[in-house]
Enzyme design. Structure first.
Site, short mmCIF file in Angstrom:
data_model
loop_
_atom_site.label_atom_id
_atom_site.label_comp_id
_atom_site.label_asym_id
_atom_site.label_seq_id
_atom_site.Cartn_x
_atom_site.Cartn_y
_atom_site.Cartn_z
N GLY A 162 -2.64 4.79 8.22
CA GLY A 162 -1.78 3.92 8.28
C GLY A 162 -1.04 3.50 9.56
O GLY A 162 -1.43 4.25 10.41
N GLY A 163 -0.68 2.41 9.77
CA GLY A 163 0.04 2.28 10.89
C GLY A 163 -0.81 1.52 12.12
O GLY A 163 -0.21 1.66 13.25
N HIS A 218 -8.74 1.59 -4.06
CA HIS A 218 -9.66 1.86 -2.94
C HIS A 218 -10.45 3.08 -2.56
O HIS A 218 -9.40 4.03 -1.94
CB HIS A 218 -9.47 1.13 -1.66
N MET A 272 -8.45 8.94 -0.11
CA MET A 272 -9.14 9.37 1.09
C MET A 272 -9.50 10.99 0.66
O MET A 272 -8.62 11.83 0.39
CB MET A 272 -8.50 9.24 2.34
N ASP A 290 -7.23 -5.32 5.05
CA ASP A 290 -6.15 -4.16 4.98
C ASP A 290 -6.51 -3.68 6.21
O ASP A 290 -7.58 -3.24 6.78
CB ASP A 290 -6.81 -3.00 3.83
N GLY A 291 -5.12 -3.46 6.72
CA GLY A 291 -5.05 -2.90 8.16
C GLY A 291 -4.34 -3.76 9.07
O GLY A 291 -4.68 -4.95 9.40
N SER A 299 2.83 -0.22 6.07
CA SER A 299 3.96 0.17 7.04
C SER A 299 4.87 -1.17 7.07
O SER A 299 6.14 -0.85 7.16
CB SER A 299 3.49 0.55 8.47
N MET A 359 -12.13 5.84 -0.72
CA MET A 359 -12.64 6.00 0.50
C MET A 359 -13.02 7.58 0.48
O MET A 359 -12.51 8.32 1.40
CB MET A 359 -11.64 5.72 1.91
N ASP A 402 -4.74 3.78 -1.75
CA ASP A 402 -5.94 4.30 -0.81
C ASP A 402 -6.12 5.93 -1.19
O ASP A 402 -5.33 6.59 -1.35
CB ASP A 402 -5.64 4.19 0.59
N SER A 422 0.76 -1.14 0.04
CA SER A 422 0.11 0.00 0.12
C SER A 422 0.70 1.14 -0.06
O SER A 422 1.59 1.46 0.93
CB SER A 422 -0.94 0.03 1.20
N HIS A 475 -1.65 -1.56 -4.04
CA HIS A 475 -3.06 -0.85 -3.36
C HIS A 475 -2.68 0.58 -3.30
O HIS A 475 -1.66 1.16 -2.77
CB HIS A 475 -3.25 -1.77 -2.05
N MET A 524 -11.86 -4.60 6.02
CA MET A 524 -10.89 -3.66 6.86
C MET A 524 -10.91 -4.33 8.05
O MET A 524 -11.64 -4.90 8.72
CB MET A 524 -11.64 -2.27 6.82
#
Length: 222
Positions: A144-145, A66, A37, A175-176, A198, A68, A35, A8, A33, A137
Site C-alpha cells: 500500500g501507499g 482480490h 497476498m 486500485d493503487g 492510505s 493476489m 487484498d 481497502s 476491498h 492495477m
C-alpha cells in the site's frame, strides 16, 4: 455507472480493524476491498480467510476480495465460505483463468480479473464477456501507499470503450495510489469502483476521507 469508493483494509490499523470498518460503513461505504497476498505472487503477506470470516460477523458490506496469490483455484471455495461476495483473481497468477471464473460463479459470487500495469488488455479478449469486473492495477501490486502510475489512464479509457461494445454491465475497478486528485483522473477515464487505502484509513476521519474521494470522482465521471 454509479461511482463507488471501496476502502481497502490493507491500509487499516489492524488493532482497530472492526472499528475502522464500521466507521466507513457508517459514512456510507457499500464495498470493502480486501487484498489477500501470499508472499509468492507478490512480495508481501497480508491476510487470510479467518480475518474475512471475523469481519463478516460485524459487517454487512459487500466484500470485494482480490486474491493476489499463486494457485488461486485451491482457495476460491474457502474464501467464498468465509464471506466474500466477489472474488477477483490476478490474470498473471494462473494458467486457467476461464476455469477459475466458472468456479467463482458456480459458488454464487461475482467474478473479476485483475491486470498488472504492464499487462495488455488483449489478454482479456476471450473471457471479457464472462466478467462482472475488471480490476486495473494503478500500482505494481504488493504494498500500500505507492504512487499512482499515470500510464494506466489510457488503458482505462480503452477498456471502457471495449466494454461498451461487448459487456456494458461489467464494472471497471482501479486500485493503487487513489486519492482525491487521482480519483478525478480515473473516473474521467471510465473507472467506477475506486479502491482507496492510505487515502482513507491514514486520515483522522476515514469516513470523511472516503466521502471526499467519492465527491471528487463523481464530479468527473463520464
Amino acid at each position: 455507472m454509479k461511482i463507488t469508493v471501496a476502502p481497502s483494509i490493507l491500509a487499516a490499523d489492524f488493532a482497530r480493524l472492526g472499528e475502522q470498518v464500521k466507521s466507513v460503513e457508517e459514512a456510507g461505504a457499500e464495498v470493502l476491498h480486501i487484498d489477500v497476498m501470499d508472499g509468492h505472487f507478490v512480495p508481501n503477506i497480508s491476510i487470510g480467510p479467518v480475518v474475512i470470516e471475523s469481519l463478516r460477523k460485524v459487517s454487512d458490506l459487500w466484500f470485494d476480495v482480490h486474491l493476489m496469490i499463486e494457485k488461486p483455484e485451491q482457495y476460491i471455495e474457502t474464501f467464498a465460505k468465509a464471506g466474500a461476495n466477489h472474488i477477483t483473481v490476478s490474470l498473471e497468477a494462473t494458467r486457467h483463468i476461464h476455469r477459475i471464473i466458472q468456479q467463482i460463479k458456480s459458488l454464487g459470487l461475482s467474478a473479476g480479473v485483475a491486470l498488472n500495469p504492464a499487462t495488455p488488455l488483449e489478454l482479456l479478449t476471450y473471457i471479457i464477456q464472462e466478467l462482472d469486473m475488471v480490476l486495473l492495477m494503478t500500482v505494481n501490486p504488493g504494498f500500500g501507499g505507492q504512487e499512482f502510475i499515470s500510464g494506466v489512464l489510457p488503458k482505462i479509457v480503452a477498456l471502457s470503450e471495449i466494454l461498451k461494445e461487448v459487456n456494458p454491465e461489467c464494472q471497471i475497478e482501479v486500485d493503487g495510489g487513489i486519492n482525491v486528485d487521482t480519483a478525478r483522473l480515473v473516473s474521467r477515464a471510465g473507472a467506477n469502483i475506486l479502491v482507496a487505502g492510505s487515502a482513507v484509513f491514514a486520515k483522522p476521519s476515514p469516513g470523511q476521507a472516503m466521502k471526499d474521494i467519492l465527491r471528487a470522482a463523481s464530479e468527473e465521471a463520464k
